[in-house]
Scaffold this motif. Structure first.
Motif: not given
Length: 206
Positions: A1-24
């Motif tokens: 079974m193929a392993r899921p693609a690794k999330i790079d740092d830019e994707q992580v930081l952009d997602r985290a930015m949205a989380v912190f922005w939305r929730h504090g």
């Protein structure tokens, strides 16, 4: 079974930015980050050391990509300085930073919920706000050179007043005030530091 693609740092930081922005900061738990970043806690800690380390990386990216991008685009030192200031304020009020729903300023969101246990966040917040004020000062200097600042107002004072208004507008945006009202208030802030314009004469003098 193929392993899921690794999330790079830019994707992580952009997602985290949205989380912190939305929730504090305080309301963003590691469990919430695990869910929204699609990363397990050990991976988060391995990459960033702590929740504070992730937050610092997010703010660094925000300062570079969002604040830096808006200053480069709107407070460029070209064109009409009043229009530039107006466009800069409007961009933070109406342009979603994530292409969806996040308006306002992540600096303001974080400052309102600033964790005293993370003093380095305070340094980043101060740097971001100083960067904004420096961009506003440059445009205020151009206004002064064109005789468009209000009497008795120098460029640093005008920029400081605009920076305070900017933060107030960001709080209002966070609270859900609609964009037309925010733009009206932004216009009032700009008007307060601008020289009055001469009304056009009704007719030519005799």
């Amino acid at each position: 079974m193929a392993r899921p693609a690794k999330i790079d740092d830019e994707q992580v930081l952009d997602r985290a930015m949205a989380v912190f922005w939305r929730h504090g900061w305080s309301a963003t738990s590691i469990r919430r980050l695990e869910s929204e970043l699609d990363l397990k806690a050990p991976s988060i800690y391995r990459r960033y050391g702590s929740k504070g380390g992730l937050t610092r990386a997010v703010l660094e990216r925000y300062l570079d990509r969002v604040i830096g991008g808006r200053i480069d685009r709107y407070l460029s030192g070209h064109g009409d300085p009043v229009d530039n200031i107006r466009a800069f304020l409007d961009s933070a009020l109406t342009e979603p930073a994530d292409g969806r729903s996040l308006v306002g300023c992540l600096l303001t969101v974080t400052a309102l919920d600033h964790p005293t246990a993370e003093p380095e966040l305070g340094d980043l917040l101060a740097r971001g706000l100083a960067t904004i004020e420096a961009g506003l000062t440059a445009e205020a200097q151009r206004m002064a050179a064109a005789g468009r600042l209000a009497a008795g107002v120098d460029p640093p004072a005008a920029a400081a007043q605009l920076a305070v208004s900017f933060q107030g507008l960001m709080v209002l945006a966070r609270s859900g005030v609609d964009p037309p009202e925010l733009r009206r208030r932004a216009a009032l802030a700009i008007g307060a530091i601008s020289a009055p314009t001469e009304p056009a004469p009704d007719r030519l003098p005799d």
